[in-house]
Design a protein around this motif. Structure first.
Motif, PDB file in Angstrom:
ATOM      1  N   UNK A 108       0.828  -1.209   0.000  1.00 15.05           N
ATOM      2  CA  UNK A 108       0.000   0.000   0.000  1.00 15.05           C
ATOM      3  C   UNK A 108       0.862   1.259   0.000  1.00 15.05           C
ATOM      4  N   UNK A 109       1.980   1.203   0.703  1.00 13.36           N
ATOM      5  CA  UNK A 109       2.870   2.365   0.768  1.00 13.36           C
ATOM      6  C   UNK A 109       3.461   2.680  -0.609  1.00 13.36           C
ATOM      7  N   UNK A 110       3.841   1.639  -1.358  1.00 10.60           N
ATOM      8  CA  UNK A 110       4.437   1.838  -2.676  1.00 10.60           C
ATOM      9  C   UNK A 110       3.383   2.281  -3.691  1.00 10.60           C
ATOM     10  N   UNK A 111       2.133   1.797  -3.541  1.00 10.99           N
ATOM     11  CA  UNK A 111       1.082   2.139  -4.499  1.00 10.99           C
ATOM     12  C   UNK A 111       0.860   3.638  -4.597  1.00 10.99           C
ATOM     13  N   UNK A 112       1.059   4.354  -3.514  1.00  8.17           N
ATOM     14  CA  UNK A 112       0.822   5.804  -3.527  1.00  8.17           C
ATOM     15  C   UNK A 112       1.702   6.517  -4.545  1.00  8.17           C
ATOM     16  N   UNK A 113       2.857   5.936  -4.870  1.00  7.76           N
ATOM     17  CA  UNK A 113       3.763   6.543  -5.841  1.00  7.76           C
ATOM     18  C   UNK A 113       3.323   6.372  -7.279  1.00  7.76           C
ATOM     19  N   UNK A 182       2.843  -2.781 -17.329  1.00 11.13           N
ATOM     20  CA  UNK A 182       3.929  -1.922 -16.849  1.00 11.13           C
ATOM     21  C   UNK A 182       3.771  -1.596 -15.366  1.00 11.13           C
ATOM     22  N   UNK A 183       2.506  -1.389 -14.948  1.00 14.09           N
ATOM     23  CA  UNK A 183       2.251  -1.136 -13.530  1.00 14.09           C
ATOM     24  C   UNK A 183       2.719  -2.326 -12.697  1.00 14.09           C
ATOM     25  N   UNK A 184       2.365  -3.540 -13.128  1.00 12.53           N
ATOM     26  CA  UNK A 184       2.769  -4.748 -12.403  1.00 12.53           C
ATOM     27  C   UNK A 184       4.289  -4.886 -12.366  1.00 12.53           C
ATOM     28  N   UNK A 185       4.924  -4.665 -13.503  1.00 13.02           N
ATOM     29  CA  UNK A 185       6.386  -4.755 -13.581  1.00 13.02           C
ATOM     30  C   UNK A 185       7.056  -3.754 -12.660  1.00 13.02           C
ATOM     31  N   UNK A 186       6.607  -2.489 -12.746  1.00 13.77           N
ATOM     32  CA  UNK A 186       7.235  -1.432 -11.952  1.00 13.77           C
ATOM     33  C   UNK A 186       6.943  -1.587 -10.463  1.00 13.77           C
ATOM     34  N   UNK A 187       5.744  -2.081 -10.142  1.00 13.84           N
ATOM     35  CA  UNK A 187       5.416  -2.331  -8.737  1.00 13.84           C
ATOM     36  C   UNK A 187       6.353  -3.383  -8.164  1.00 13.84           C
ATOM     37  N   UNK A 188       6.547  -4.469  -8.921  1.00 13.73           N
ATOM     38  CA  UNK A 188       7.454  -5.515  -8.453  1.00 13.73           C
ATOM     39  C   UNK A 188       8.874  -5.020  -8.278  1.00 13.73           C
ATOM     40  N   UNK A 189       9.310  -4.145  -9.167  1.00 15.55           N
ATOM     41  CA  UNK A 189      10.664  -3.603  -9.059  1.00 15.55           C
ATOM     42  C   UNK A 189      10.801  -2.696  -7.848  1.00 15.55           C
TER      43      UNK A 189
END
Length: 308
Positions: A108-113, A182-189
């Protein structure tokens, strides 16, 4: 002289709940065949393995496709954590793994970005053009490309489920040009655990919702019958994002010939894009200036029998 395209002059929208497998173009072709329509197109591609809302424009409604393409859309998708693929989805080859599994709070913390105006790099396997050639064609040849980041507006991105440690289900509302992969890829990174899209479903697109959609099985069942026509939505549905003005009879005649025509407008600013109607029927889209609409698109619905 070009050969005249066969088929019926029908205008409107048919909302399809696309299954996993067929391409968006294949769905358009199926709908065109089922309705015996002269002209059809879709408003926003879905990857073959993606499901959900695919809005199909028929006839004169194809002129309103850009307004649906530009509208907000909602996606529900599941990310597989711990594995990166070369296509950023489950169809690709594994190119990296990780044993790290972040907790819900970290996610959740990373999603805000990812919310607001962001820059997004399309997947290597995507339809963007690189030096005149589709990226996926070059990627299939083993070429790795530097694809420029593109702007994307993300209205919201929420964690809606955590089925297990390896999977997270998200809901995103975004603007034109968004790549969920891309969202999934960048979230994982960003989480340090890698990731790719496992499942993807578009739940609405502009004014069109999955509850109003037909499955391909239903379309097959009703194909080439009057019953399928009853599921067509009016052309004006594609103009829901624009304000409406009322054309005078004389103004409508001028607009249909591509000339500025007199309209009656309320709460429309000078230079604002809007659409004009006469007796409930769309006439044209254009810019409002000093009591007239200056048309950019004109609708010819005189021969259409299904326009509502």
């Amino acid at each position: 002289m070009g050969r005249k395209r066969k088929g019926r002059d029908i205008s409107g929208w048919l909302v399809v709940d696309k299954p996993a497998g067929p391409t968006s173009t294949a769905v358009v072709n199926k709908v065109r065949w089922a309705l015996e329509a002269k002209k059809a197109g879709h408003a926003g591609t879905l990857d073959p393995e993606a499901t959900g809302v695919l809005a199909i424009a028929l006839g004169e409604a194809t002129k309103t496709v850009p307004y649906i393409t530009d509208a907000l859309k909602a996606y529900e998708f599941t990310v597989r954590l711990g594995i990166a693929t070369n296509t950023d989805d489950a169809e690709g080859e594994v190119i990296g793994t990780s044993d790290l599994r972040p907790d819900d709070a970290a996610i959740k913390d990373v999603l805000s970005g990812f919310i607001g105006d962001i820059q997004q790099v399309p997947p290597q396997f995507s339809a963007v053009k690189i030096d005149g050639q589709r990226a996926y064609k070059r990627a299939r040849d083993g070429e790795e490309m530097d694809i420029a980041a593109r702007p994307l507006w993300v209205e919201s991105l929420l964690l809606v489920d955590r089925p297990d440690a390896d999977h997270v289900t998200l809901e995103m509302v975004c603007g034109k040009g968004g790549y969920v992969r891309s969202i999934a890829r960048d979230l994982g990174q960003k989480l340090g655990c890698l990731g790719h899209v496992r499942e993807l479903r578009r739940t609405w697109s502009g004014p069109f919702e999955v509850k109003d959609a037909l499955t391909l099985a239903q379309i097959d069942e009703m194909a080439r019958t009057p019953e399928l026509d009853t599921h067509l939505l009016p052309l004006a549905e594609g103009l829901a994002e624009l304000p409406e003005v009322k054309a005078t009879p004389e103004g409508a005649s001028r607009l249909r010939n591509g000339n500025p025509g007199m309209v009656i407008a309320h709460d429309v600013e000078y230079g604002e894009e809007c659409w004009a109607s006469l007796d409930g029927q769309p006439v044209a889209v254009g810019r409002f200036k000093a009591g007239e609409l200056h048309p950019s698109r004109v609708f010819n619905l005189s021969t259409d029998k299904t326009e509502g």
